[in-house]
Design an enzyme around this catalytic site. Structure first.
Site, PDB file in Angstrom:
ATOM      1  N   ALA B   6       9.074  37.847  11.409  1.00 33.59           N
ATOM      2  CA  ALA B   6       9.963  36.930  12.122  1.00 33.59           C
ATOM      3  C   ALA B   6       9.101  35.983  12.939  1.00 33.59           C
ATOM      4  O   ALA B   6       8.419  36.407  13.869  1.00 33.59           O
ATOM      5  CB  ALA B   6      10.903  37.719  13.033  1.00 33.59           C
ATOM      6  N   MET B   7       9.093  34.710  12.570  1.00 33.54           N
ATOM      7  CA  MET B   7       8.231  33.727  13.225  1.00 33.54           C
ATOM      8  C   MET B   7       9.073  32.739  14.022  1.00 33.54           C
ATOM      9  O   MET B   7       9.894  32.027  13.460  1.00 33.54           O
ATOM     10  CB  MET B   7       7.395  32.982  12.175  1.00 33.54           C
ATOM     11  CG  MET B   7       6.516  33.915  11.341  1.00 33.54           C
ATOM     12  SD  MET B   7       5.613  33.049  10.029  1.00 33.54           S
ATOM     13  CE  MET B   7       4.380  32.151  10.981  1.00 33.54           C
ATOM     14  N   SER B   8       8.845  32.706  15.339  1.00 31.74           N
ATOM     15  CA  SER B   8       9.635  31.813  16.182  1.00 31.74           C
ATOM     16  C   SER B   8       8.994  30.443  16.304  1.00 31.74           C
ATOM     17  O   SER B   8       9.614  29.501  16.771  1.00 31.74           O
ATOM     18  CB  SER B   8       9.759  32.423  17.581  1.00 31.74           C
ATOM     19  OG  SER B   8       8.468  32.461  18.178  1.00 31.74           O
ATOM     20  N   GLY B   9       7.741  30.359  15.915  1.00 30.85           N
ATOM     21  CA  GLY B   9       6.993  29.123  16.170  1.00 30.85           C
ATOM     22  C   GLY B   9       6.096  29.269  17.387  1.00 30.85           C
ATOM     23  O   GLY B   9       5.318  28.373  17.695  1.00 30.85           O
ATOM     24  N   VAL B  11       3.180  31.517  19.830  1.00 27.99           N
ATOM     25  CA  VAL B  11       1.854  32.050  19.522  1.00 27.99           C
ATOM     26  C   VAL B  11       1.909  33.538  19.148  1.00 27.99           C
ATOM     27  O   VAL B  11       1.170  33.997  18.272  1.00 27.99           O
ATOM     28  CB  VAL B  11       0.870  31.779  20.690  1.00 27.99           C
ATOM     29  CG1 VAL B  11       1.310  32.498  21.958  1.00 27.99           C
ATOM     30  CG2 VAL B  11      -0.548  32.178  20.317  1.00 27.99           C
ATOM     31  N   ASP B  12       2.800  34.318  19.781  1.00 25.87           N
ATOM     32  CA  ASP B  12       2.813  35.767  19.553  1.00 25.87           C
ATOM     33  C   ASP B  12       3.178  36.108  18.105  1.00 25.87           C
ATOM     34  O   ASP B  12       2.482  36.887  17.452  1.00 25.87           O
ATOM     35  CB  ASP B  12       3.787  36.447  20.519  1.00 25.87           C
ATOM     36  CG  ASP B  12       3.419  36.180  21.977  1.00 25.87           C
ATOM     37  OD1 ASP B  12       2.209  36.079  22.265  1.00 25.87           O
ATOM     38  OD2 ASP B  12       4.340  36.052  22.799  1.00 25.87           O
ATOM     39  N   SER B  13       4.257  35.518  17.616  1.00 24.95           N
ATOM     40  CA  SER B  13       4.653  35.831  16.247  1.00 24.95           C
ATOM     41  C   SER B  13       3.706  35.188  15.239  1.00 24.95           C
ATOM     42  O   SER B  13       3.517  35.707  14.133  1.00 24.95           O
ATOM     43  CB  SER B  13       6.111  35.423  15.979  1.00 24.95           C
ATOM     44  OG  SER B  13       6.327  34.076  16.304  1.00 24.95           O
ATOM     45  N   CYS B 100      20.963  40.543  21.408  1.00 27.49           N
ATOM     46  CA  CYS B 100      20.489  39.786  20.241  1.00 27.49           C
ATOM     47  C   CYS B 100      19.636  40.674  19.340  1.00 27.49           C
ATOM     48  O   CYS B 100      19.822  40.698  18.120  1.00 27.49           O
ATOM     49  CB  CYS B 100      19.684  38.581  20.706  1.00 27.49           C
ATOM     50  SG  CYS B 100      18.833  37.725  19.375  1.00 27.49           S
ATOM     51  N   CYS B 196      16.705  32.499  25.805  1.00 28.89           N
ATOM     52  CA  CYS B 196      16.323  31.322  25.027  1.00 28.89           C
ATOM     53  C   CYS B 196      17.360  30.224  25.081  1.00 28.89           C
ATOM     54  O   CYS B 196      17.033  29.063  25.225  1.00 28.89           O
ATOM     55  CB  CYS B 196      16.020  31.722  23.589  1.00 28.89           C
ATOM     56  SG  CYS B 196      17.434  32.450  22.731  1.00 28.89           S
TER      57      CYS B 196
END
Lengths: 377, 351
Positions: B6-9, B11-13, B100, B196
């Protein structure tokens, strides 16, 4: 690798590529200049315009080169709604491409009267119903030729006649971005005043299109500047792309019969193979008049976003037809207007064939889709 | 091994994706689009922006992994935002991130991971999972400043068995350093907001934007004396001091919100003190645990030593070793044994 997303974009035809080759070195001038270098560019541009006009049965001065189909639609809708000589009202359908629909909404918010006609379960408009919305205050009617998602072919000719019977001075625009791919266009036979094309849908380059504008049609330009395209679209011409588009149009016309027979055969064998292998599959608007190159399917119980990832991994490129800016499949306004529920719309995929589709790909692709559906069910 | 990241955009993901890719796993990157503007357009500021998805897409391209965006805006609206609004309207203080994770993020991702033949789902959360005798254990992340185990406290064995949190072993500076070393464009991107969809603004502004109208009512003292009137219960949370609209000598805090009468009760700091909370809807990592545990009821709040005992209906009673202020119904309470998460639930009543 199966490329089943020609309705999103088709590969460049070799004829277009060859026509653009001189731009690597020989042709680079600004066509609006006054010297020999410019004249070479100007000649290339005007040759392209003559060719495009001849292929559409139009006059060269009626061709406005644009930066694509979306710009052509914007110019047709907003340019008509804001033309000084017209009352500015707009009649269109909820199944139009967003380029038309959002332009129409923009005009609506700016005070122009906007009427959306009804569509039936296949997404078809009724010419008489369109005509019933056309009043003395209507400036433009915009009804697309072939739907970009479902492939449904609208009865444009009858609708033009009905709309003009209601108000002879109304301008009629058709978005033929998809329709032209499968069908020859004669602007007089269609009877339209404006018609949009996008080159990359039929083997031309991206970022170029045209708007046919019948002589005498009131039009307010949207892009002001140096007055190119008879003041209807300023900005230095993308000469290379216009030349590539005209060459692709000529190649398409030359290839028309083969294209229609070939894509129809592939589409039909895709659908018959898929319906034999995937129980419950539904082809959208299968009984309605459809363009030959599109198959829009609903596979109950299978989410399109998951199937598309599996197909991508298996080497088949298809799409959910409606995507937002970020690329996410969204619930399509077209399917919504046709009365589909959001849950049903999320089970829909579009497969579209094109000039480079090899023989046998339809059935082979259907077998691959069936295999991936099987894995999900 | 094949995983869905799951990539949010952020740095962590991005680093999570890079680490699993480096370990030789087959990786699919996805961005879950959760939020849209009022007209359906992708937001250009706040969360789930087009730029965030573009960042994730570019990172995925850099890592040479396939990447997709999935639209969960409708599910997020009904499963998270509507619950969030409903909680404020009934005088509760919700924790939408927990909701969520539970109702949208992990359930969808895990279901889709199965459909895509993926063995696990990877996220950029700062938490750790270990395996012992076929059971999974959930721990705080190594970086105490970034630890996100609180918002994961309601995940069970089935989910934890199929989740991986590679950056949970790192401190944030290491994550950023790895990102920079790998040439990941999001290396110095600012950390995201806690909630968010509310963004930098106040949750009250968000409710107003959403057109939420809540009932006006009286502001009462502890003994029921009417001190004034307010324009809507959703503007108040337990422990709130500002914006009460009443002028009394001593400092006053919101100590009670009654959704039925729309009455907001205010009191002194001492009135705010809570010694015990009833927690319902418990989810246990590895079965119920009672006794002396530490309890945390805010994402970055302090954990308080507590005595946890069984209560009727599957819930627990949490008795704090020291009185707590500003603890409110609707908040998630996570229970820890040392740095290990043992479970979590929702605060149903407090006294």
């Amino acid at each position: 690798m199966f490329y089943l997303d020609h309705a999103a974009s088709s590969p460049l035809r070799p004829e277009a590529w060859e026509a653009m080759a001189p731009f690597r070195e020989e042709i680079y001038g600004n066509p609006s200049g006054g010297h020999a270098v410019s004249r070479r560019a100007k000649n290339a541009l005007e040759d392209a315009r003559d060719l495009a006009a001849a292929l559409l049965n139009a006059d060269p001065l009626e061709i406005v080169f644009t930066g694509g189909g979306t710009e052509a639609d914007n110019l047709a809708v907003k340019g008509s709604a804001f033309a000084a000589e017209t009352p500015g009202g707009i009649v269109t359908a909820p199944v139009e491409h967003d380029a038309v629909l959002q332009s129409a909404r923009f005009c609506g918010e700016a005070g122009r009267r906007l009427s959306l006609v009804k569509v039936d379960r296949d997404g078809l408009i009724d010419p008489d119903e369109v005509a019933s919305h056309v009043a003395s205050r209507t400036g433009v009617v915009s009804i697309m030729m072939g739907n970009n998602e479902t492939g449904v072919r609208q009865p444009v000719e009858e609708t033009v006649r009905a709309a003009k019977a209601s108000n002879p001075s109304v301008s009629f625009h058709t978005d033929a971005v998809q329709g032209y791919v499968s069908e020859r266009v004669d602007v007089d036979a269609l009877g339209v005043d404006m018609l949009s094309l996008a080159a990359h849908k039929f083997g031309g380059p991206k970022g170029v299109g045209l708007l046919y504008v019948r002589s005498g049609t009131p039009l307010q330009p949207l892009i002001h500047g140096g007055g190119q395209e008879l003041g209807r679209r300023s900005g230095t011409h993308n000469v290379m792309a216009a030349v590539g588009m005209a060459a692709a149009m000529a190649a398409l016309e030359e290839d028309r019969d083969r294209f229609r027979a070939r894509t129809a055969a592939e589409r039909d064998s895709f659908e018959s193979t898929l319906s034999a292998l995937v129980p419950g599959v539904v082809f959208t608007a299968a009984e309605a008049p459809r363009m030959v190159q599109t198959s829009h399917v609903r596979i109950p119980g299978v989410l399109n976003e998951v199937l598309l990832v599996r197909l991508d991994a298996a080497g088949a490129a298809a799409s959910a037809a409606s995507a937002c800016q970020s690329g996410a499949a969204t619930v399509s306004h077209v399917l919504e207007a046709m009365g589909m529920t959001p849950a049903e719309a999320r089970e829909c995929l579009r497969f579209s064939f094109g000039w480079s589709t090899p023989a046998g790909e339809g059935a082979a692709a259907a077998r691959l889709v069936a295999r991936e559906v099987e894995a999900l069910r | 091994m094949k995983v869905l990241v799951a990539m949010s955009g952020g740095v962590d993901s991005s680093v999570a994706a890079a680490l699993v890719k480096e370990s030789g796993w087959e990786v699919i990157g996805v961005t879950m689009k959760m939020w849209k503007g009022p007209g359906g357009e992708a937001p250009t500021a706040g969360c789930c922006t087009v730029a965030d998805a573009e960042d994730a897409r570019r990172v995925a391209a850099h890592l040479d992994i396939p990447y997709y965006v999935w639209d969960y805006t409708d599910e997020f609206m009904s499963g998270v935002v509507d619950v969030f609004i409903g909680d404020y309207l009934s005088g509760r203080t919700p924790n939408p991130c927990v909701e969520c994770n539970r109702t949208v993020k992990f359930s969808r991702l895990l279901a889709h991971a199965d459909a895509l033949d993926c063995d696990a789902v990877v996220t950029g959360h700062y938490a750790r999972i270990t395996a012992e005798d076929g059971r999974r254990r959930l721990w705080r992340g190594v970086d105490p400043g970034k630890d996100q185990s609180y918002v994961l406290s309601m995940l069970g064995q089935d989910q934890l068995a199929r989740l991986r949190f590679p950056v949970g072993e790192l401190v944030k500076e290491e994550t950023r350093r790895i990102a920079a070393e790998l040439g990941i464009r999001t290396a110095s991107k600012p950390d995201s907001q806690d909630i968010c969809f509310v963004g930098r603004g106040d949750y009250r502004d968000f409710l107003a934007e959403q057109g939420v109208d809540s009932a006006p009512g009286p502001v009462l003292d502890r003994d029921g004396t009417v001190l004034g009137f307010h324009s809507g219960v959703s503007s108040f949370t337990i422990g709130q001091r500002r914006g009460l609209g009443v002028a009394v000598g001593a400092r006053r805090y919101v100590i009670g919100i009654d959704p039925d009468t729309a009455a907001v009760t205010v009191g002194s700091a001492e009135d705010l003190e809570i010694e015990e909370a009833a927690v319902g809807g418990m989810s246990w990592v590895s079965g119920p645990v009672t006794g002396f545990l530490s309890a945390q009821y805010r994402a970055h709040g302090r954990a308080v030593m507590s005595e946890v005992s069984e209560a009727k209906g599957g819930g627990v009673r949490v008795r704090f070793s020291e009185p707590q202020r500003a603890l409110a119904c609707g908040q998630t309470l996570a229970l820890y044994r040392g740095n290990e998460v043992v479970g979590g639930g929702i605060i149903e009543s407090a006294a």
